[in-house]
Design a protein around this motif. Sequence first.
Motif, mmCIF file in Angstrom:
data_model
loop_
_atom_site.group_PDB
_atom_site.id
_atom_site.type_symbol
_atom_site.label_atom_id
_atom_site.label_comp_id
_atom_site.label_asym_id
_atom_site.label_seq_id
_atom_site.Cartn_x
_atom_site.Cartn_y
_atom_site.Cartn_z
ATOM 1 N N CYS A 113 -6.010 0.954 6.454
ATOM 2 C CA CYS A 113 -4.564 1.157 6.485
ATOM 3 C C CYS A 113 -4.024 0.945 7.889
ATOM 4 O O CYS A 113 -4.741 1.055 8.877
ATOM 5 C CB CYS A 113 -4.234 2.570 6.023
ATOM 6 S SG CYS A 113 -4.219 2.732 4.244
ATOM 7 N N ASP A 114 -2.749 0.678 7.953
ATOM 8 C CA ASP A 114 -2.053 0.517 9.215
ATOM 9 C C ASP A 114 -1.876 1.918 9.829
ATOM 10 O O ASP A 114 -1.014 2.685 9.411
ATOM 11 C CB ASP A 114 -0.690 -0.143 8.935
ATOM 12 C CG ASP A 114 0.043 -0.485 10.210
ATOM 13 O OD1 ASP A 114 -0.102 0.269 11.199
ATOM 14 O OD2 ASP A 114 0.758 -1.497 10.217
ATOM 15 N N CYS A 157 0.852 -1.193 0.000
ATOM 16 C CA CYS A 157 0.000 0.000 0.000
ATOM 17 C C CYS A 157 0.888 1.243 0.000
ATOM 18 O O CYS A 157 1.779 1.371 0.834
ATOM 19 C CB CYS A 157 -0.915 -0.006 1.217
ATOM 20 S SG CYS A 157 -1.791 1.544 1.490
ATOM 21 N N HIS A 193 -4.894 0.476 0.091
ATOM 22 C CA HIS A 193 -6.114 -0.039 0.695
ATOM 23 C C HIS A 193 -7.290 0.812 0.204
ATOM 24 O O HIS A 193 -7.160 2.028 0.064
ATOM 25 C CB HIS A 193 -6.029 0.039 2.215
ATOM 26 C CG HIS A 193 -5.029 -0.907 2.804
ATOM 27 N ND1 HIS A 193 -3.787 -0.514 3.242
ATOM 28 C CD2 HIS A 193 -5.100 -2.247 3.014
ATOM 29 C CE1 HIS A 193 -3.127 -1.567 3.697
ATOM 30 N NE2 HIS A 193 -3.895 -2.641 3.565
ATOM 31 N N ARG A 214 0.106 4.185 0.792
ATOM 32 C CA ARG A 214 -0.252 5.153 1.831
ATOM 33 C C ARG A 214 0.359 4.764 3.174
ATOM 34 O O ARG A 214 0.930 5.586 3.860
ATOM 35 C CB ARG A 214 -1.775 5.226 1.930
ATOM 36 C CG ARG A 214 -2.294 6.457 2.631
ATOM 37 C CD ARG A 214 -3.730 6.736 2.252
ATOM 38 N NE ARG A 214 -4.517 5.513 2.193
ATOM 39 C CZ ARG A 214 -5.649 5.396 1.531
ATOM 40 N NH1 ARG A 214 -6.125 6.415 0.856
ATOM 41 N NH2 ARG A 214 -6.309 4.256 1.518
ATOM 42 N N CYS A 215 0.244 3.461 3.523
ATOM 43 C CA CYS A 215 0.718 3.044 4.848
ATOM 44 C C CYS A 215 1.866 2.033 4.757
ATOM 45 O O CYS A 215 2.399 1.617 5.775
ATOM 46 C CB CYS A 215 -0.433 2.449 5.652
ATOM 47 S SG CYS A 215 -0.996 0.848 5.039
HETATM 48 ZN ZN LIG Z 1 -2.740 1.145 3.515
#
Ligand SMILES: [Zn+2]
Length: 174
Positions: free
Chosen positions: A140-141, A73, A134, A75-76
């Motif tokens: 997300c984490d 991902c 995600h 983003r995370c």
């Molecule tokens: Zn994520």
Amino acid sequence: MSDKLPQRIDPFRAAEQGRELRGRVPIGQMPRLLAATVSAADDGIEVGFRFVRDEAQRPFVELDCRAILTLRCERCLGRVDFTLELRQRLALVGASPGLDEMDEDTLSVDEDGLFLRDLLEDEILLGLPLIPRHTALTECDQENIAWLARSEFDETPTPKRAANPFDVLRTLKD
Ligand SMILES: [Zn+2]
């Protein structure tokens, strides 16, 4: 049916014979795809190739495959599963120098034949999302996101957003 696919094939002959091949290709045998995924259990990707001719006797290859790939991902940086479903029908043409303007549904094959694994890898890479992430932010984490935001802040002690937005307008006018 055998799980072993031939490495390469004469697709024109195969189309004449109406051949159908199925097998599994381990991701480890596709270096470019391997680089685009997160290492996970490699059960291989199940794929089918069908070589056919249409009413006008033009040869085609039909490829179908379904796999769940683990991507990173953006983003995370956590793992995100991506379900890949490919159904592709490509017209087969012999390679010739004048054949530059080919559309994406055409596959040019030179005298070396068709490398099935390369074709599969090309098609999968085209089917991957440009920016894997995600679907929802909540998936997300969150710890990772907080950590990433913090380290970004540490690297830039004077964040850009503190700058006067009118300064930008001024430079645009000049
Ligand atoms: Zn994520």
